[in-house]
Design a protein around this motif. Structure first.
Motif, PDB file in Angstrom:
ATOM      1  N   VAL A  35      41.207  25.668   2.639  1.00 54.13           N
ATOM      2  CA  VAL A  35      39.750  25.669   2.785  1.00 54.13           C
ATOM      3  C   VAL A  35      39.266  24.302   3.257  1.00 54.13           C
ATOM      4  O   VAL A  35      38.424  24.192   4.160  1.00 54.13           O
ATOM      5  N   GLY A  36      39.807  23.242   2.653  1.00 52.10           N
ATOM      6  CA  GLY A  36      39.412  21.897   3.050  1.00 52.10           C
ATOM      7  C   GLY A  36      39.767  21.596   4.496  1.00 52.10           C
ATOM      8  O   GLY A  36      38.948  21.049   5.254  1.00 52.10           O
ATOM      9  N   LEU A  37      40.999  21.966   4.894  1.00 53.80           N
ATOM     10  CA  LEU A  37      41.423  21.721   6.274  1.00 53.80           C
ATOM     11  C   LEU A  37      40.529  22.467   7.265  1.00 53.80           C
ATOM     12  O   LEU A  37      40.090  21.902   8.272  1.00 53.80           O
ATOM     13  N   LEU A  38      40.267  23.743   6.979  1.00 46.23           N
ATOM     14  CA  LEU A  38      39.445  24.544   7.885  1.00 46.23           C
ATOM     15  C   LEU A  38      38.014  24.014   7.945  1.00 46.23           C
ATOM     16  O   LEU A  38      37.405  23.950   9.024  1.00 46.23           O
ATOM     17  N   ALA A  39      37.488  23.631   6.768  1.00 43.12           N
ATOM     18  CA  ALA A  39      36.121  23.102   6.742  1.00 43.12           C
ATOM     19  C   ALA A  39      36.019  21.810   7.541  1.00 43.12           C
ATOM     20  O   ALA A  39      35.065  21.589   8.291  1.00 43.12           O
ATOM     21  N   GLY A  40      37.017  20.932   7.364  1.00 40.97           N
ATOM     22  CA  GLY A  40      36.997  19.663   8.075  1.00 40.97           C
ATOM     23  C   GLY A  40      37.102  19.831   9.578  1.00 40.97           C
ATOM     24  O   GLY A  40      36.547  19.037  10.346  1.00 40.97           O
ATOM     25  N   ARG A  41      37.822  20.873  10.001  1.00 43.12           N
ATOM     26  CA  ARG A  41      38.031  21.085  11.438  1.00 43.12           C
ATOM     27  C   ARG A  41      36.879  21.832  12.097  1.00 43.12           C
ATOM     28  O   ARG A  41      36.547  21.582  13.255  1.00 43.12           O
ATOM     29  N   PHE A  42      36.250  22.766  11.356  1.00 41.48           N
ATOM     30  CA  PHE A  42      35.344  23.703  12.026  1.00 41.48           C
ATOM     31  C   PHE A  42      33.891  23.660  11.552  1.00 41.48           C
ATOM     32  O   PHE A  42      33.049  24.330  12.149  1.00 41.48           O
ATOM     33  N   VAL A  43      33.578  22.910  10.489  1.00 45.74           N
ATOM     34  CA  VAL A  43      32.181  22.803  10.060  1.00 45.74           C
ATOM     35  C   VAL A  43      31.579  21.563  10.706  1.00 45.74           C
ATOM     36  O   VAL A  43      31.951  20.436  10.357  1.00 45.74           O
ATOM     37  N   PRO A  44      30.659  21.732  11.624  1.00 37.86           N
ATOM     38  CA  PRO A  44      30.106  20.568  12.337  1.00 37.86           C
ATOM     39  C   PRO A  44      29.375  19.600  11.396  1.00 37.86           C
ATOM     40  O   PRO A  44      28.594  20.016  10.544  1.00 37.86           O
ATOM     41  N   GLY A  45      29.667  18.335  11.555  1.00 36.90           N
ATOM     42  CA  GLY A  45      28.964  17.302  10.804  1.00 36.90           C
ATOM     43  C   GLY A  45      29.376  17.151   9.352  1.00 36.90           C
ATOM     44  O   GLY A  45      28.814  16.320   8.630  1.00 36.90           O
ATOM     45  N   LEU A  46      30.381  17.944   8.890  1.00 31.06           N
ATOM     46  CA  LEU A  46      30.759  17.873   7.470  1.00 31.06           C
ATOM     47  C   LEU A  46      31.336  16.507   7.120  1.00 31.06           C
ATOM     48  O   LEU A  46      30.971  15.913   6.103  1.00 31.06           O
ATOM     49  N   ASN A  47      32.229  16.002   7.947  1.00 32.88           N
ATOM     50  CA  ASN A  47      32.840  14.697   7.663  1.00 32.88           C
ATOM     51  C   ASN A  47      31.789  13.594   7.596  1.00 32.88           C
ATOM     52  O   ASN A  47      31.822  12.734   6.706  1.00 32.88           O
ATOM     53  N   THR A  48      30.844  13.635   8.533  1.00 34.18           N
ATOM     54  CA  THR A  48      29.793  12.615   8.552  1.00 34.18           C
ATOM     55  C   THR A  48      28.947  12.692   7.284  1.00 34.18           C
ATOM     56  O   THR A  48      28.617  11.672   6.668  1.00 34.18           O
ATOM     57  N   ALA A  49      28.628  13.904   6.864  1.00 39.43           N
ATOM     58  CA  ALA A  49      27.815  14.088   5.666  1.00 39.43           C
ATOM     59  C   ALA A  49      28.548  13.605   4.420  1.00 39.43           C
ATOM     60  O   ALA A  49      27.982  12.902   3.574  1.00 39.43           O
ATOM     61  N   LEU A  50      29.824  13.945   4.300  1.00 36.80           N
ATOM     62  CA  LEU A  50      30.597  13.527   3.134  1.00 36.80           C
ATOM     63  C   LEU A  50      30.775  12.014   3.090  1.00 36.80           C
ATOM     64  O   LEU A  50      30.701  11.390   2.034  1.00 36.80           O
TER      65      LEU A  50
END
Length: 365
Positions: A35-50
């Motif tokens: 779930v983490g890998l998929l979220a990091g790859r495909f959820v736009p802006g997630l890394n920036t928000a975290l």
């Protein structure tokens, strides 16, 4: 009730004692990683928000919340008034301290430099893992393997206190001083003892104080029976909830590095695999060799082999950054540690017949 006292646990018996969450722990962790890998790859802006959420400079708010939720229930379980049950057993106490604070860090240091001489970020991350002695999940593994629960809790308490006092100094020694003495290349490595100490105080000191105060205040208000039979079962599952949440966040942040460099993950995993197996086997054999019974030999082995990857990850993130190679090495830690130590639970149970009966075991006809 009497049948459980006179029969040795089998794999089915161990599985029956586990909750659904515990029984399928490797599955949940694997799912959290995916779930983490998929979220990091495909959820736009997630890394920036975290990355934008911080408790203080370099301390990630999501990681802080996840680790606090994970570590607080474990430290709330410790019976801080029972230190004498282990300190009176000099063989167990001295062996545990030597294995945890001399042998463990030294073995990981040697493995990190042997397998990762050309990858200083990953090597540093592994050394930090070796310095973070287990204080959380070891209680789960020890309990499943029918080790001495009281001894495990006390050793966890001692490791917790010792980590607050010694982690920063040992980190500075193994990362900056010892490589220089041995003539090893540490170019580009800038280690701040205060950065490490701050991370330990935040990520270990806060839940340790909270756990201690919970037991003191809870027992004072409603008694030990209520505290252990009513409160602890309610907060206990949050350890695994916090672990899974933390893994999702970490793998979301490290997803790019993991999927882009699978060979690096393999190179990090190999010394970790050797470390966990060697530390457990050596400690288990040592316990039997010095005359400890099965329960305390098992406790000695799991407390020496397990590592507090939560703290290691927190220190790596706070010191080197959330997307650093050091943090990635810490994230790979639970990926290897969890399945290996789950397997060693069953190895322990299979080896139980090689021990004489415990002196305190009840006599049966």
């Amino acid at each position: 009730m009497t049948s459980t006292e006179t029969t040795e646990p089998t794999e089915k018996a161990v599985a029956a004692r586990m909750s659904t969450l515990d029984r399928f722990l490797p599955v949940w962790i694997g799912a959290a990683m995916i779930v983490g890998l998929l979220a990091g790859r495909f959820v736009p802006g997630l890394n920036t928000a975290l990355n934008s959420l911080h408790v203080t400079s370099g301390v990630s708010l999501p990681i802080f919340v996840g680790l606090l939720v994970m570590m607080y229930p474990v430290l709330a379980k410790v019976r801080y008034d029972r230190l004498d049950t282990v300190t009176s057993d000099k063989r167990l106490l001295v062996s545990s301290l030597l294995l945890n604070w001399i042998a463990g860090p030294a073995v990981m240091f040697a493995l990190a430099w042997t397998f990762l001489p050309d990858l200083p970020e990953y090597r540093t991350g592994l050394i930090i893992v070796g310095l973070a002695r287990c204080i959380a999940m070891v209680i789960v593994w020890n309990d499943l393997a029918c080790g001495d629960r009281e001894a495990a809790a006390v050793l966890v308490a001692l490791n917790s206190v010792f980590q607050v006092l010694a982690f920063a100094g040992l980190g500075w020694f193994y990362l900056a001083v010892l490589p220089g003495w041995l003539g090893l290349d540490t170019a580009g490595l800038d280690i701040s003892a205060w950065s490490i100490a701050r991370s330990v105080l935040i990520f270990l000191g806060i839940p340790l104080v909270a756990g201690y105060l919970s037991r003191r205040l809870g027992e004072s208000a409603k008694g030990r029976s209520w505290y252990e039979n009513r409160l602890l079962p309610k907060i206990g599952p949050f350890t695994l909830y916090g672990l899974l949440f933390t893994i999702v966040v970490l793998f979301a942040l490290q997803g790019e590095a993991i999927t882009s460099n699978p060979w690096d993950v393999v190179r990090i995993a190999l010394p970790l695999l050797i470390y966990f197996a060697a530390m457990w086997a050596g400690s288990f054999a040592l316990g039997k060799g010095i005359g400890l019974g099965y329960e305390r030999s098992t406790t000695l082995a799991f407390t020496a082999a397990g590592n507090n990857f939560e703290l290691a990850i927190a220190v790596a993130i706070a010191t080197f950054g959330v997307t650093s190679g050091q943090a990635l090495a810490g994230v790979v830690g639970p990926l290897i540690e969890v399945p290996v130590l789950v397997a060693l639970v069953y190895v322990s149970l299979a080896a139980r017949k090689r021990f004489a009966p415990e002196p305190t075991a009840p006599q049966s006809q």
